[in-house]
Structure formats: C-alpha cells, structure tokens
Design an enzyme around this catalytic site. Structure first.
Site, PDB file in Angstrom:
ATOM      1  N   ASN A  17     -10.491  -8.713   5.468  1.00 50.30           N
ATOM      2  CA  ASN A  17     -11.924  -8.371   5.468  1.00 50.30           C
ATOM      3  C   ASN A  17     -12.492  -8.394   4.054  1.00 50.30           C
ATOM      4  O   ASN A  17     -13.617  -8.857   3.840  1.00 50.30           O
ATOM      5  CB  ASN A  17     -12.151  -7.001   6.116  1.00 50.30           C
ATOM      6  N   LYS A  68      -4.742  11.602   3.670  1.00 48.78           N
ATOM      7  CA  LYS A  68      -5.979  11.811   2.907  1.00 48.78           C
ATOM      8  C   LYS A  68      -5.646  11.780   1.426  1.00 48.78           C
ATOM      9  O   LYS A  68      -4.471  11.719   1.048  1.00 48.78           O
ATOM     10  CB  LYS A  68      -6.628  13.142   3.291  1.00 48.78           C
ATOM     11  N   MET A  95      -6.392   3.311   4.858  1.00 42.38           N
ATOM     12  CA  MET A  95      -5.722   4.116   5.881  1.00 42.38           C
ATOM     13  C   MET A  95      -5.739   5.615   5.588  1.00 42.38           C
ATOM     14  O   MET A  95      -4.821   6.338   5.968  1.00 42.38           O
ATOM     15  CB  MET A  95      -4.276   3.621   6.050  1.00 42.38           C
ATOM     16  N   HIS A 114     -14.144  -1.204  12.185  1.00 40.70           N
ATOM     17  CA  HIS A 114     -13.123  -0.655  13.084  1.00 40.70           C
ATOM     18  C   HIS A 114     -12.860  -1.659  14.205  1.00 40.70           C
ATOM     19  O   HIS A 114     -13.811  -2.204  14.778  1.00 40.70           O
ATOM     20  CB  HIS A 114     -13.629   0.678  13.656  1.00 40.70           C
TER      21      HIS A 114
HETATM   22  C1  GRF Z   1      -9.037  -4.357  10.229  1.00 40.64           C
HETATM   23  O1  GRF Z   1      -8.640  -4.734  11.511  1.00 40.64           O
HETATM   24  C2  GRF Z   1     -10.061  -3.262  10.275  1.00 40.64           C
HETATM   25  O2  GRF Z   1     -10.811  -3.254  11.438  1.00 40.64           O
HETATM   26  C3  GRF Z   1      -9.225  -2.007  10.229  1.00 40.64           C
HETATM   27  O3  GRF Z   1      -8.146  -2.329   9.399  1.00 40.64           O
HETATM   28  C4  GRF Z   1      -7.890  -3.728   9.457  1.00 40.64           C
HETATM   29  C5  GRF Z   1      -7.809  -4.234   8.055  1.00 40.64           C
HETATM   30  O4  GRF Z   1      -7.398  -5.567   8.002  1.00 40.64           O
HETATM   31  N1  GRF Z   1     -10.018  -0.896   9.765  1.00 40.64           N
HETATM   32  P1  GRF Z   1      -7.494  -6.352   6.633  1.00 40.64           P
HETATM   33  O5  GRF Z   1      -6.695  -5.580   5.603  1.00 40.64           O
HETATM   34  O6  GRF Z   1      -8.923  -6.468   6.253  1.00 40.64           O
HETATM   35  O7  GRF Z   1      -6.858  -7.683   6.902  1.00 40.64           O
END
Ligand code: GRF
Length: 195
Positions: A17, A68, A95, A114
């Site tokens: 992303n 956290k 995370m 998400h």
């Molecule tokens: C994605 O699927 C996003 O929706 C979730 O974590 C994942 C991250 O994937 N929150 P990347 O690290 O961007 O490949």
C-alpha cells in the site's frame, strides 16, 4: 497550482500500500509528498521499499508492548512525524493500536486501510474472517482512525466478490489489488476536499 499535502506512512510489513501511494505521488495523481516512512519492525520490507524509492525512512523501537507503543516510543513517533512536516499519517499495515496522545497530536488526520467492508470483520486477518464466514462479497475500507479498533469514520470502500474457486489466499490477493487502487484515489479526493 496547489501545494502538495505532506503525508507520513507507518507500516510493519510488506509495504504494497505504501508503494501504491508513492507511485501515485510520483505520477501526480495524488498531489502529495511522503515525508517519512516509519516501521516498528527493523527489517520490514516497507523500509527497503522506501529506501529504493529515495523516501526518508526509519525504524523506531516500539518499546516493551506487543500491540501498542509504550510512552517513550509514542513520543518518539510523534516527534519524528512532526519533524518531518507531515500533516497526515497514513497507516499501511501498521500492526499496533494508536492511543490518545498520538491521536490528539494528529487529530482527525490519521487514516487507515482495512481489508474488509467495515463494520464487518474488524481486527486481524479480516479477509480470512470474511472467507470463513462465507460472505459472497467483501473488500476493503479506507477510514479515519479513532479510539476504537477499525471503528473510525468511513471515507471509501471497494467491493471484491468472493469467487467459488477462491481460497482465503487468492481472495486476499484480489482485496490487496483493490486496496492499491482505493487508497491513493481516496487520499487524492480527501486532499482535494472532495470527501
Ligand atoms: C493490508 O491488507 C491492509 O489492509 C492491512 O494491512 C495490509 C498491509 O499490506 N491494514 P501491505 O504492507 O501494504 O502490503
């Protein structure tokens, strides 16, 4: 010509992303500049991807908790982000849950993506939750981050049908493709005051 919006990205993993956001910035389909990428995982691929793209990046130790940031880490994250000039913080697979001081430092300016159609299937491995439940459509959601888990105001959603032939893995691959389209296009609309 309008000024570019400054964003920072937080991620713990692969960084697909983040890469889609960086590519959209390069193409100018997203009029923004990524000022900093921070990861809580020292060898996270997202940091390498940032390095390759010449975007400032750093690992900041998250401290003693698993889910956290501890107080010292939270202060270090906020300082690094503010020092970078970021106006918005985009979470991309980060995370850890962000708490009060962090969210107050970037009030209504923290965004997340998400992998489900919220409010269905918040939390971890949302695509697998959806697959195991047997839904026929799922997808992804871009939302503002608030004090709950995946509860903030929804900005945009992308729908992905579940195919008869899908495994949870193939379903997640298609959700991620949709994420890479939805995240940059939603931020572009947001920064153009179209949301
Ligand atoms: C994605 O699927 C996003 O929706 C979730 O974590 C994942 C991250 O994937 N929150 P990347 O690290 O961007 O490949």
């Amino acid at each position: 010509m309008s000024l570019k919006t400054k964003i920072a990205v937080l991620g713990s993993g692969n960084g697909s992303n983040f890469t889609s956001l960086a590519e959209a910035c390069n193409k100018d389909s997203l009029r923004a500049e990524i000022t900093l990428v921070i990861s809580d995982v020292k060898d996270a691929k997202i940091l390498n991807r940032a390095k390759e793209l010449g975007i400032p990046n750093k690992f900041i130790n998250p401290g003693k908790f698993r889910t956290k940031l501890d107080d010292t880490a939270e202060a270090a994250y906020i300082k690094a982000l503010k020092d970078s000039g970021a106006q918005w913080v985009a979470l991309a697979g980060f995370m850890r849950i962000l708490k009060g001081d962090f969210l107050r430092a970037f009030e209504q300016k923290v965004i997340n993506i998400h992998p489900s159609l919220l409010p269905a299937f918040p939390g971890l491995e949302a695509w697998k939750q959806a697959y195991d439940y047997g839904v026929k459509v799922t997808g992804c959601t871009v939302h503002l981050v608030d004090y709950g888990i995946d509860t903030g105001r929804i900005l945009a959603q992308g729908v992905v049908p579940v195919l008869e032939s899908d495994t949870s893995t193939t379903l997640y691959q298609r959700i991620q493709e949709e994420e890479q389209r939805l995240y940059p296009s939603t931020l572009a609309r947001l920064f153009n005051n179209k949301i």
